[in-house]
Design an enzyme around this catalytic site. Structure first.
Site, PDB file in Angstrom:
ATOM      1  N   GLU A   1     -28.320  15.971 -33.842  1.00  0.00           N
ATOM      2  CA  GLU A   1     -28.313  17.239 -32.708  1.00  0.00           C
ATOM      3  C   GLU A   1     -28.417  18.510 -33.342  1.00  0.00           C
ATOM      4  OE1 GLU A   1     -25.296  17.172 -29.852  1.00  0.00           O
ATOM      5  OE2 GLU A   1     -26.288  18.706 -28.683  1.00  0.00           O
TER       6      GLU A   1
ATOM      7  N   ARG B   1     -16.510   6.885 -39.403  1.00  0.00           N
ATOM      8  CA  ARG B   1     -16.899   8.389 -39.835  1.00  0.00           C
ATOM      9  C   ARG B   1     -16.102   8.803 -41.006  1.00  0.00           C
ATOM     10  NH1 ARG B   1     -18.052  11.403 -35.510  1.00  0.00           N
ATOM     11  NH2 ARG B   1     -17.713  13.411 -36.374  1.00  0.00           N
TER      12      ARG B   1
ATOM     13  N   LYS C   1     -18.845  19.915 -36.018  1.00  0.00           N
ATOM     14  CA  LYS C   1     -19.928  20.882 -35.935  1.00  0.00           C
ATOM     15  C   LYS C   1     -19.418  22.263 -34.970  1.00  0.00           C
ATOM     16  CE  LYS C   1     -23.486  18.514 -35.302  1.00  0.00           C
ATOM     17  NZ  LYS C   1     -24.840  17.986 -34.657  1.00  0.00           N
TER      18      LYS C   1
HETATM   19  P1  ATP Z   1     -20.188  16.533 -34.872  1.00  0.00           P
HETATM   20  O1  ATP Z   1     -18.956  15.898 -34.388  1.00  0.00           O
HETATM   21  O2  ATP Z   1     -19.780  17.178 -36.175  1.00  0.00           O
HETATM   22  O3  ATP Z   1     -21.063  17.549 -33.923  1.00  0.00           O
HETATM   23  P2  ATP Z   1     -21.824  14.602 -34.283  1.00  0.00           P
HETATM   24  O4  ATP Z   1     -21.886  13.124 -34.146  1.00  0.00           O
HETATM   25  O5  ATP Z   1     -21.895  15.247 -33.018  1.00  0.00           O
HETATM   26  O6  ATP Z   1     -21.140  15.226 -35.097  1.00  0.00           O
HETATM   27  P3  ATP Z   1     -24.703  14.540 -34.567  1.00  0.00           P
HETATM   28  O7  ATP Z   1     -25.672  15.695 -34.948  1.00  0.00           O
HETATM   29  O8  ATP Z   1     -24.855  14.070 -33.252  1.00  0.00           O
HETATM   30  O9  ATP Z   1     -23.258  15.062 -34.958  1.00  0.00           O
HETATM   31  O10 ATP Z   1     -24.639  13.411 -35.609  1.00  0.00           O
HETATM   32  C1  ATP Z   1     -25.973  13.029 -36.450  1.00  0.00           C
HETATM   33  C2  ATP Z   1     -25.526  11.487 -36.758  1.00  0.00           C
HETATM   34  O11 ATP Z   1     -24.598  11.845 -38.041  1.00  0.00           O
HETATM   35  C3  ATP Z   1     -24.931  10.622 -35.786  1.00  0.00           C
HETATM   36  O12 ATP Z   1     -25.343   9.273 -36.092  1.00  0.00           O
HETATM   37  C4  ATP Z   1     -23.512  10.511 -36.388  1.00  0.00           C
HETATM   38  O13 ATP Z   1     -23.029   9.185 -35.903  1.00  0.00           O
HETATM   39  C5  ATP Z   1     -23.435  10.968 -37.597  1.00  0.00           C
HETATM   40  N1  ATP Z   1     -22.303  11.487 -38.308  1.00  0.00           N
HETATM   41  C6  ATP Z   1     -21.545  12.677 -37.669  1.00  0.00           C
HETATM   42  N2  ATP Z   1     -20.470  12.915 -38.315  1.00  0.00           N
HETATM   43  C7  ATP Z   1     -20.163  12.061 -39.183  1.00  0.00           C
HETATM   44  C8  ATP Z   1     -19.184  11.583 -39.953  1.00  0.00           C
HETATM   45  N3  ATP Z   1     -18.029  12.539 -39.923  1.00  0.00           N
HETATM   46  N4  ATP Z   1     -19.167  10.467 -40.536  1.00  0.00           N
HETATM   47  C9  ATP Z   1     -20.091   9.905 -40.668  1.00  0.00           C
HETATM   48  N5  ATP Z   1     -21.402  10.034 -39.850  1.00  0.00           N
HETATM   49  C10 ATP Z   1     -21.462  11.202 -38.924  1.00  0.00           C
HETATM   50 MG    MG Z   2     -23.438  14.747 -31.411  1.00  0.00          MG
END
Ligand code: ATP
Ligand code: MG
Length: 560
Positions: free
Chosen positions: A38, A267, A277
């Site tokens: 995102e 994760r 983020k």
């Molecule tokens: P955040 O909580 O940091 O905003 P998010 O999952 O909302 O993380 P996205 O931009 O939606 O962030 O993530 C893109 C991809 O990265 C998704 O498939 C998500 O599952 C993966 N991802 C995000 N954080 C992690 C993590 N800590 N470990 C492994 N994969 C991750």
């Molecule tokens: Mg997200």
């Protein structure tokens, strides 16, 4: 499937088993994954885990991996984030297949799918307030109640959805919900929201849309449109898999045996830092760090500026592996990945971070000697660098004591000998202090017969310390980084922003060898006995700023 995959035991994990099974059963001819960030912040090392997994699988299985910006929330997203994500992905060494995809490319398709679900009596427009919706949803222990809008006719729902799209309702006035089961033990199946009204301008589609799909609705359909076979996400979406399947199974065009399936892995959580983020953004916005690329942050851009290499990050992701067990990863694993990489590639140099002057009393006035030092002691092919020696040198304050505190002290002390790295053996004779008692100058004698060899009379000199010749020394700023937080899991604390390690950045002014003037931004060095550093990519007017990447060994556990 190549032999490499089936034989590579180290890389085998439950996702590869699944892919192997699906390929053997001829469910897919080839596999396709996607990385769906995102664009609401910079990528962090948790994303690197997902990137290496998705792009790595595509590479190993000769498949495809799409980059898809999951841009369904116009309020939080930004084009600058899109650019930074593309840049970080390339830097990590990956490239997406074909064009970049955006969930917003499919806004019309999502809308069409919503109409299909209404026509199947599987979706309705609901006017409950947010609070009422929460009340009606029930709890894990208590089943929910049906919304009074659940039985609106298809015809009316179609009209209402169209009016939502046309901006006839205000934000929050109503939503489109899937009609599933208000008594389900999975909360995400209790008539989840699929569309909501948002009047913000979208960075790709401008003001064209007034309704925006939610992640659960948009994600599975985007996967299906692109032909994704294995949709990999983190464990918190485990329950949502039921909704993923429900949506695709109820949309006839996607309900095929080779439709995408979702698999969850744990994760990455790293000790002493944050992996969200939203929380990272808070640190940036509140100016608690210098920006998204502050070298203390676990963002890809922060790690890069700190001196981490793409190789070391990929190696780290390999070391931690893929599983379904939620855990905290020890920061020492990340640090040992970069240490191992830099140990083999970083040129050696000498820098004194907290200098005191040494005057070699028996060395000729005005003489400056040029000496040769290896660029890398284990790799002669890299050649030599020139260093200098004269009557005035700098050594580190910590490398001198009036009296050696114990037998283990292998540095300089009055009447004790020590070798200056790449140069001579010296013996301290006396020292000066300032009014506060701080040592300012040490006086010493050198043994002219000990350049590159041991004393002829068999004296054993065990200690080696580093130095920089004074007249040609360049002043440099050293930014000494440490863990951003002093506690293991800062994210658990509601006021994490108050828990920043006050020693996470210590700035020191010292001296370096003259050849460091030519150090390129981001180039890694080992300052001998001090650690790995890289020249900052933002130092101004040619001033020398070195960021400490990591120490030479793990000393965190030894601290008080
Ligand atoms: P955040 O909580 O940091 O905003 P998010 O999952 O909302 O993380 P996205 O931009 O939606 O962030 O993530 C893109 C991809 O990265 C998704 O498939 C998500 O599952 C993966 N991802 C995000 N954080 C992690 C993590 N800590 N470990 C492994 N994969 C991750
Ligand atoms: Mg997200």
């Amino acid at each position: 499937m190549s032999d490499k995959i089936s034989n590579d035991k180290a890389a085998i994990n439950f996702i590869r088993h699944q892919i192997n099974d699906d390929l053997s059963a001829n469910l897919h001819k080839s596999i396709q994954t996607r990385f769906p960030p995102e664009p609401n912040g910079y990528l962090h090392i948790g994303h690197a885990k997902s990137i290496c997994l998705n792009f790595g699988l595509a590479e190993d299985y000769n498949g495809k991996c799409n980059l898809r910006f999951d841009d369904t929330n116009p309020a939080k997203e930004d084009l600058a984030f899109v650019e930074s994500i593309k840049n970080d992905l390339h830097w990590l060494g990956f490239d997406w297949d074909g064009k970049i995809h955006y969930s917003s490319d499919y806004f019309s398709k999502f809308y069409e799918c919503a109409i299909k679900l209404i026509n199947k009596d599987l979706a309705y427009v609901c006017f409950l307030t947010a609070e009422e919706t929460r009340e009606y949803r029930g709890t894990l222990k208590q089943v929910g109640k049906n919304s009074p809008y659940r039985n609106t006719s298809k015809q009316e729902n179609l009209q209402l959805l169209e009016q939502m799209k046309a901006g006839k309702f205000s934000e929050g006035e109503c939503v489109l919900r899937a009609k599933i089961d208000m008594a389900s033990k999975f909360m995400c199946l209790r008539d989840p929201t699929m569309y909501r009204i948002r009047f913000d301008k979208h960075h790709q589609t401008g003001n064209e849309w007034r309704i925006y799909p939610l992640y659960d609705f948009a994600h599975c359909i985007s996967d299906a449109i692109e032909g994704v076979t294995h949709s990999l996400c983190t464990l918190e979406f485990q329950d949502n898999r039921r909704l993923y399947d429900w949506i695709l199974e109820n949309l006839d065009e996607f309900n095929r045996p080779d439709r995408p399936h979702q698999y969850e892995f744990s994760r990455l959580n790293l000790e002493y830092t944050l992996m969200s983020k939203r929380k990272l953004q808070q640190l940036v916005q509140d100016n608690l760090v210098s920006g998204w690329d502050d070298p203390r942050l676990p963002t890809i851009s922060g790690l890069r500026r700190r001196g981490y290499t793409a190789d070391s990050i990929r190696d780290f992701v390999d070391r931690i592996g893929i599983s379904k067990v939620d855990s905290m990863t020890d920061m020492a694993i990340l640090e040992s990945s970069i240490r191992d990489d830099l140990n083999s590639i970083a040129p050696r140099t000498m820098g004194v971070i907290d200098p005191i002057k040494v005057i070699i009393e028996n060395y000729p006035e005005q003489q400056i000697e040029t000496l040769q030092a290896p660029i890398h002691p284990q790799n002669e092919a890299l050649g030599k660098r020139q260093i200098y020696f004269s009557k005035e040198l700098y050594i580190d304050r910590a490398d001198f004591a009036q009296k050696a505190p114990n037998n283990k002290f292998k540095r300089l002390a009055i009447d004790k000998e020590v070798r200056l790295r790449n140069a001579y053996i010296i013996k301290a004779t006396s020292f000066d202090t300032d009014f506060d008692g701080n040592i300012t100058t040490v006086y010493a004698d050198y043994d002219a017969q000990t350049l590159g060899k041991n004393p002829a009379d068999g004296r054993k000199v065990k200690g080696v310390i580093h130095f920089v010749e004074a007249s040609k020394a360049l002043t440099a700023e050293f930014r000494l980084y440490d863990r951003l937080f002093s506690l293991e899991n800062p994210g658990k604390n509601a006021h994490f922003e108050q828990l920043i390690n006050p020693k996470s950045l210590v700035t020191a002014f010292g001296v370096v060898e003259p050849n460091m003037q030519n150090a390129k931004a981001q180039q890694a060095y080992q300052f001998e006995r001090e650690g790995y550093f890289c020249r900052d990519n933002q130092d101004e007017n040619g001033s020398l700023v070195f960021n400490k990447t990591v120490g030479l060994r793990d000393t965190w556990a030894e601290r008080d």
